[in-house]
Design an enzyme around this catalytic site. Structure first.
Site: not given
Ligand code: RIB
Length: 305
Positions: A39, A222, A224, A254-255
Site C-alpha cells: 500500500g 505485468t 516483467g 509491481g507496486d
Molecule cells: O511489493 C513489495 C512489498 O511487498 C515490500 O515492500 C514488502 O513490504 C511487501 O509488502
C-alpha cells in the site's frame, strides 16, 4: 483524489548469493532497512508522479518507532497520512532476500496491517473523482467494503491482487471482480485467479481475457521484461513494452506500476498511455535497491517529459 487503502511495512533486506530453500541457511554480509508495504509503496509511486495533494493513504501502523518512520516517510513523499491509524499490534515488517539477479523472496509479518478497517474512512472521501487502490495485505472484507463504497459513489477501483492468499476461494475472486474496474496482476496471479474461478488458461493472456470477461472489467498483467498487457471486458488487447534494463532489485516493481497507473487514471489519460507510463516507471525502480528509492518522479518518465 487517489486513495490507497493498504499496508505499511518496514522492509529488512539481505543481499544473498542465492535465495535459500526450505531447511537451508545462507549468509549475507549485512542487511538494510527500507520503507515498504504494498500500500505505502503504491502511494509513494503515485505521489511522485501525481504530485503533492493528490494521494491519501489509509491503513494501520503500530505505536512504535517503525510506525513513526513509516508515517514520516509518506509525508516526505507528499502522501497525506491523516487516515493512517495507530494500532496495538506492531508495525508490519517484511523480511526480504534479494539474489544477484535482482530476484527476491518475501515474508511479511502483517502486524498492525491486519487491523485496518473500512469504517475509519469518512464518507466525504468517496465520489466520482476517487481512484481507490487496493492490494491483498489488509483484511480482505475490509478492502471489499472500501471498494463497495467507492463504486456506490461512481468512483474507480483498482485492485492489485497481490500477494495471492494461500487459500483463495472462488467466492473471494468473484466478490473481488464484482467491485473492481481495473484488476492488476502479474502472470502467476492472473493464472491463480482464473484457476480459482474454474478456468484453465493456457497462458496469462488467456487468463486476463477470462478474468476481464468474468468481472466485466479491464485486466492488466505485468510481465516483467515482456512489458504489460491490458484486456478489456469486450476482449480488446493493448500492450506496452518494458524498457531494456539490467535490474538491481525488482522489489516493488509491481507496486511502482500500480502507483503510476493510478496516477494516470486519475488524470484520465488513455489506457495505452497509462500502460506505457507504468512500464517506464517500474523499469526505473529496478535500478535502485529497496522498494521505493528508485521510483521515478514525473519529469523522469519519458512518456510524460
Ligand atoms: O511489493 C513489495 C512489498 O511487498 C515490500 O515492500 C514488502 O513490504 C511487501 O509488502
Amino acid at each position: 483524489m487517489i486513495l490507497v487503502f493498504g499496508s505499511l511495512n518496514i522492509d529488512l533486506v539481505a543481499l544473498v548469493p542465492v535465495i535459500p530453500g526450505p531447511g537451508r541457511t545462507v549468509l549475507a554480509p549485512s542487511y538494510q532497512a527500507h520503507f515498504g508495504g504494498k500500500g505505502a509503496n503504491q502511494a509513494v509511486a503515485a505521489a511522485r508522479i501525481a504530485g503533492p495533494g493528490c494521494v491519501l493513504m489509509a491503513g494501520c501502523v503500530g505505536r512504535d518507532g517503525f510506525g513513526d518512520r513509516a508515517i514520516e516517510n509518506l509525508q516526505t513523499n507528499h502522501v497525506d497520512t491523516a487516515l493512517v491509524v495507530r494500532s496495538d499490534e506492531p508495525t508490519g515488517c517484511a523480511f526480504i532476500t534479494v539474489d544477484r539477479a535482482g530476484e527476491n523472496a518475501i515474508t511479511v509479518a502483517s502486524g498492525a496491517n491486519m487491523t485496518a478497517r473500512a469504517s475509519d474512512l469518512p464518507v466525504v472521501l468517496f465520489g466520482p473523482d476517487t481512484v481507490l487502490v487496493l492490494q491483498m495485505e489488509v483484511p480482505f472484507e475490509q478492502a471489499v467494503e472500501t471498494a463497495r463504497r467507492t463504486k456506490s459513489t461512481s468512483g474507480t477501483v483498482i485492485w492489485n491482487l497481490a500477494p495471492v492468499p494461500q487459500k483463495m476461494t472462488a467466492a473471494m475472486v468473484t466478490e473481488l471482480l464484482a467491485v473492481t474496474d481495473y484488476l492488476l496482476v502479474n502472470e502467476h496471479e492472473a493464472r491463480d485467479a482464473a484457476a480459482a474461478i474454474g478456468f484453465s488458461p493456457s497462458d496469462y493472456e488467456a487468463a486476463a481475457t477470462e478474468l476481464a470477461r468474468a468481472g466485466n472489467l479491464t485486466c492488466i498483467v505485468t510481465a516483467g521484461a515482456r512489458g504489460a498487457l491490458a484486456v478489456t471486458a469486450e476482449g480488446r488487447s493493448l500492450r506496452a513494452p518494458a524498457p531494456h534494463i539490467t535490474p538491481v532489485d525488482t522489489t516493488g516493481a509491481g507496486d511502482t506500476f500500480v502507483g503510476a497507473f493510478a496516477a494516470m487514471l486519475h488524470e484520465r489519460v488513455p489506457l495505452q498511455t497509462a500502460l506505457e507510463v507504468g512500464c517506464e516507471a517500474a523499469a526505473q525502480k529496478c535500478l535502485k535497491p529497496g522498494a521505493q528509492a528508485g521510483m521515478p518522479v514525473r519529469a523522469a518518465i519519458p512518456s510524460l517529459a
